[in-house]
Motif scaffolding. Structure first.
Motif, PDB file in Angstrom:
ATOM      1  N   TYR A  44       0.835  -1.212   0.000  1.00 36.60           N
ATOM      2  CA  TYR A  44       0.000   0.000   0.000  1.00 36.60           C
ATOM      3  C   TYR A  44       0.864   1.254   0.000  1.00 36.60           C
ATOM      4  CZ  TYR A  44      -3.070   3.671   1.747  1.00 36.60           C
ATOM      5  OH  TYR A  44      -3.747   4.849   1.908  1.00 36.60           O
ATOM      6  N   ASN A 350     -17.418   4.567   3.255  1.00 34.89           N
ATOM      7  CA  ASN A 350     -17.145   4.762   4.682  1.00 34.89           C
ATOM      8  C   ASN A 350     -18.422   4.763   5.496  1.00 34.89           C
ATOM      9  OD1 ASN A 350     -18.232   7.404   4.284  1.00 34.89           O
ATOM     10  ND2 ASN A 350     -16.213   8.162   3.733  1.00 34.89           N
ATOM     11  N   PHE A 372     -12.696   3.632   4.069  1.00 32.17           N
ATOM     12  CA  PHE A 372     -11.688   4.692   4.138  1.00 32.17           C
ATOM     13  C   PHE A 372     -12.218   5.837   4.991  1.00 32.17           C
ATOM     14  CE2 PHE A 372     -14.335   6.127   0.633  1.00 32.17           C
ATOM     15  CZ  PHE A 372     -14.378   7.500   0.795  1.00 32.17           C
ATOM     16  N   PHE A 382      -7.224   7.998   5.450  1.00 31.93           N
ATOM     17  CA  PHE A 382      -6.833   6.641   5.836  1.00 31.93           C
ATOM     18  C   PHE A 382      -7.588   5.650   4.970  1.00 31.93           C
ATOM     19  CE2 PHE A 382      -6.623   9.027   9.950  1.00 31.93           C
ATOM     20  CZ  PHE A 382      -5.235   9.047  10.055  1.00 31.93           C
ATOM     21  N   MET A 383      -6.941   4.554   4.636  1.00 29.30           N
ATOM     22  CA  MET A 383      -7.586   3.514   3.826  1.00 29.30           C
ATOM     23  C   MET A 383      -7.365   2.158   4.485  1.00 29.30           C
ATOM     24  SD  MET A 383      -6.474   4.892   0.037  1.00 29.30           S
ATOM     25  CE  MET A 383      -7.765   4.101  -0.912  1.00 29.30           C
ATOM     26  N   ASN A 384      -8.438   1.428   4.669  1.00 28.34           N
ATOM     27  CA  ASN A 384      -8.353   0.096   5.260  1.00 28.34           C
ATOM     28  C   ASN A 384      -8.009  -0.902   4.154  1.00 28.34           C
ATOM     29  OD1 ASN A 384      -8.719  -2.385   6.467  1.00 28.34           O
ATOM     30  ND2 ASN A 384     -10.672  -1.877   7.428  1.00 28.34           N
ATOM     31  N   HIS A 385      -6.726  -1.030   3.859  1.00 28.56           N
ATOM     32  CA  HIS A 385      -6.298  -1.883   2.744  1.00 28.56           C
ATOM     33  C   HIS A 385      -6.208  -3.361   3.118  1.00 28.56           C
ATOM     34  CE1 HIS A 385      -2.691  -0.410   4.871  1.00 28.56           C
ATOM     35  NE2 HIS A 385      -2.186  -1.592   4.633  1.00 28.56           N
ATOM     36  N   GLY A 393      -8.972   2.442   8.668  1.00 34.80           N
ATOM     37  CA  GLY A 393      -7.656   2.492   8.035  1.00 34.80           C
ATOM     38  C   GLY A 393      -6.554   2.049   8.969  1.00 34.80           C
ATOM     39  N   ARG A 394      -5.346   2.141   8.452  1.00 33.43           N
ATOM     40  CA  ARG A 394      -4.172   1.690   9.185  1.00 33.43           C
ATOM     41  C   ARG A 394      -3.072   2.724   9.075  1.00 33.43           C
ATOM     42  NH1 ARG A 394      -1.848  -2.437  11.349  1.00 33.43           N
ATOM     43  NH2 ARG A 394       0.212  -2.560  10.467  1.00 33.43           N
TER      44      ARG A 394
END
Length: 631
Positions: A44, A350, A372, A382-385, A393-394
């Motif tokens: 990412y 979201n 996100f 933020f994006m929760n990939h 997100g992380r």
């Protein structure tokens, strides 16, 4: 007789090989145990850095490449590929390019628009929303997206705050135009998407488009001088009440357009957009993302839960956009056979709750939920990939290096960040809720709001950790766990979220106190089981010797407020509780909710089926909690 091994002896590996193999395996297991998200984070981060490096490379070469530039190139490269599919009609990349050229030519001939002038757009979801948007962008205009749910006073405020030279109105919103036309500034030229008009001094656009040339306008009109120059105004409800025009730069459009790509979408994907185009999610992430990929978009006039999966199957949709409420609406539909019979592989959006997230996956199949976080005007995303349920997100050391942010302690009673004896803000520990703030610098600028410097300054925090530093105040409370996943906790200030929209409590209060029997109104959001966000509730103080007119109250809120902002609950009090700083006390009211068994004050409920406020009884309360009463 010699054996096979004697004739062809097997090569003996060097003595260090077994040790190296054991070491590699050990490192692999240690990585899995201690750093389980290492490779996902690295992939990412490399994507983010690659995209940023590409934009920076263009800048160093003296080139400013915008999303519009990319669209024009795609219209040349893949002219016959479907760009938009709307109500069964296909609009190719060339079709949209040429029609937007016609619109640009109309305004070039009939209006004295200069590069940088603002044009306000009041239209619903339809191809001409995009055609007008792109046509005006080709003239170098800043386009202001107006929320078509906003009415009368609030809409007039939106128009005046962005100071447009022109207002373009969709054919299905002429009733809204009729409401504001008498009070609209006289220097605003009004155009409607029709061939004839019954309004005085209002221009028609459709007839002129048909007669206009398809030739491109001069390139110097649309060429951007800087990625930081404004290209859009997108309205957002903030903590100050009335909607504010967030300034959106070319850089923010590019970042938004990269979202689908970052989550793994490709040019082969078909993206389904049911969210309103005046929202940044639909316009930047959806339409912009489609252009970034060179993909196809299926555009829906209005979201329909009953038609959603049928549309997905009909158009072979592979990527959908959502807000939390949308997912819940789909889960609330009656169960049907073959619900997993579709090609949707990604859902990007979201605000989806954990329980809805799980139910959605169980019911509709192996769809990757790509949650996100990002504010329209903000400088942090933020994006929760990884697909961790519930997380927005992380983060990690490297992400914070490029996009610095912090979670700080917040005083809920004083409604402000906590500062220590030295005057500095303090960071919360992992697992604690804190106010999300993001550093403002050259790489992550905050562009603020159009027409109001005070609103822009109110969103900034100065002297946070050291002298001279500057941070953007998101107004959102977040929690970071020990695995560095981030979770949305709540909003602060005078805003809450309902039906996927931000509701500014001061705007609702202003509308209610216009009634001659209301002395004061305190508006806040209350939680309702199995519903996303918070439902609006108003605590009312009546004027002396006045009585509550429920019929007038209903007419007032439905006339002057968007449907999602109308308070669902009313509470009539004798005295308004205030904080130590003489602000209306909301926290105790929020905690008490709308339970008639514990609240002695009269309570009322907005019953949409009866188009009236009705007494909130214990029986009605139970119906709301059980989901039998639709909100």
């Amino acid at each position: 007789m010699r054996g096979w091994d004697d004739l062809y002896p097997l090569p003996v590996p060097p003595s260090w090989v077994p040790g190296a193999a054991v070491g590699i395996l050990s490192l692999h297991f240690i990585q899995k145990l201690l750093f389980p998200y290492f490779w996902a984070d690295l992939r990412y981060l490399l994507k983010v850095l690659t995209y940023g490096a590409r934009v920076e490379m263009y800048r160093l070469q003296g080139r400013v490449v915008t999303v519009l530039d990319k669209f024009v190139k795609l219209a040349e490269k893949q002219p016959h590929k479907p760009f938009l599919i709307y109500e069964g009609t296909v609009h190719t990349y060339r079709d949209v390019d040429r029609r937007s050229n016609r619109i640009a030519q109309v305004f070039l001939q009939h209006e004295a628009l200069k590069k940088g002038d603002t044009v306000a757009l009041l239209m619903g979801n339809e191809p001409d929303f995009i055609n007008v948007w792109f046509g005006l962008a080709k003239l170098g205009c800043v386009v202001a997206f107006l929320n078509f749910n906003v009415r009368f006073r609030s809409l007039l405020h939106c128009v005046s705050s962005c100071e447009p030279k022109i207002l373009v109105v969709g054919a299905d919103l002429l009733g809204t135009l009729e409401e504001i036309l008498p009070k609209l500034q006289k220097d605003v030229s009004v155009w409607i998407m029709a061939k004839d008009s019954t309004f005085p001094n209002v221009h028609t656009l459709l007839d002129k488009i048909e007669a206009a040339s398809e030739d491109p306008v001069p390139v110097n009109r649309c060429s951007a001088n800087s990625l930081k120059s404004a290209v859009l105004y997108i309205f957002t409800s903030g903590t100050t009440g009335l909607p504010k025009a967030a300034i959106i730069s070319h850089l923010q459009v590019l970042k938004g357009a990269a979202g689908l790509w970052a989550f793994g979408a490709t040019s082969e994907d078909i993206i389904y957009i049911t969210l309103p185009l005046y929202h940044s999610a639909a316009s930047l992430l959806g339409i912009g993302g489609c252009i970034q990929l060179g993909a196809t978009c299926v555009l829906k006039k209005k979201f329909s839960a009953s038609q959603f999966w049928n549309d997905c199957r009909k158009y072979n949709v592979t990527v959908i956009q959502y807000i939390g409420e949308l997912c819940r609406y789909l889960c609330n539909q009656p169960v049907k056979e073959g619900e997993k019979n579709h090609k949707v592989r990604l859902a990007v959006g979201n605000g989806v709750r954990n329980d809805v997230w799980r139910e959605f996956l169980d019911r509709f199949g192996a769809v990757k939920i790509c949650e996100f976080y990002g504010a329209t005007e903000g400088n942090i995303c933020f994006m929760n990939h990884t697909g961790k349920i519930g997380s927005v997100g992380r983060t990690n050391f490297f992400y914070k290096l490029f996009f610095p942010f912090d979670l700080i302690k917040y005083d809920f009673q004083k409604d402000e960040p906590i500062r220590n004896k030295h005057g500095w803000c303090e960071k919360v520990k992992k697992g604690e809720a804190g106010l999300l703030i993001s550093k403002v610098n050259a790489k992550n600028p905050f562009f603020g709001y159009a027409g109001n410097k005070r609103h822009t300054e109110k969103k900034l925090l100065c002297e946070v950790f050291k002298k001279g530093d500057l941070y953007f105040n998101t107004g959102d409370l977040m929690v970071q766990d020990h695995d560095n996943f981030l979770y949305f906790w709540d909003r602060i200030g005078d805003t809450f979220r309902w039906k996927g929209e931000n509701v500014a409590t001061t705007e609702v209060s202003d509308v209610i106190v216009m009634l001659d029997f209301i002395q004061e109104a305190n508006v806040y959001g209350v939680s309702v089981p199995d519903h996303e966000g918070k439902a609006g509730m108003a605590s009312l103080i009546l004027k002396q010797n006045a009585s509550l007119d429920l019929e007038q109250m209903y007419k007032q809120v439905v006339t002057y407020l968007p449907s999602y902002a109308c308070p669902l609950f009313l509470r009539v009090q004798e005295k308004m509780e205030m904080t130590g700083t003489f602000k209306q006390q909301k926290f105790q009211l929020v905690d008490e909710g709308f339970n008639p068994s514990t609240i002695t004050d009269p309570l009322y409920f907005l019953d949409n089926s009866k188009k009236a406020y009705v007494l909130l009884t214990k029986e009605l309360y139970e119906m709301i909690l059980s989901g039998k009463m639709k909100l």
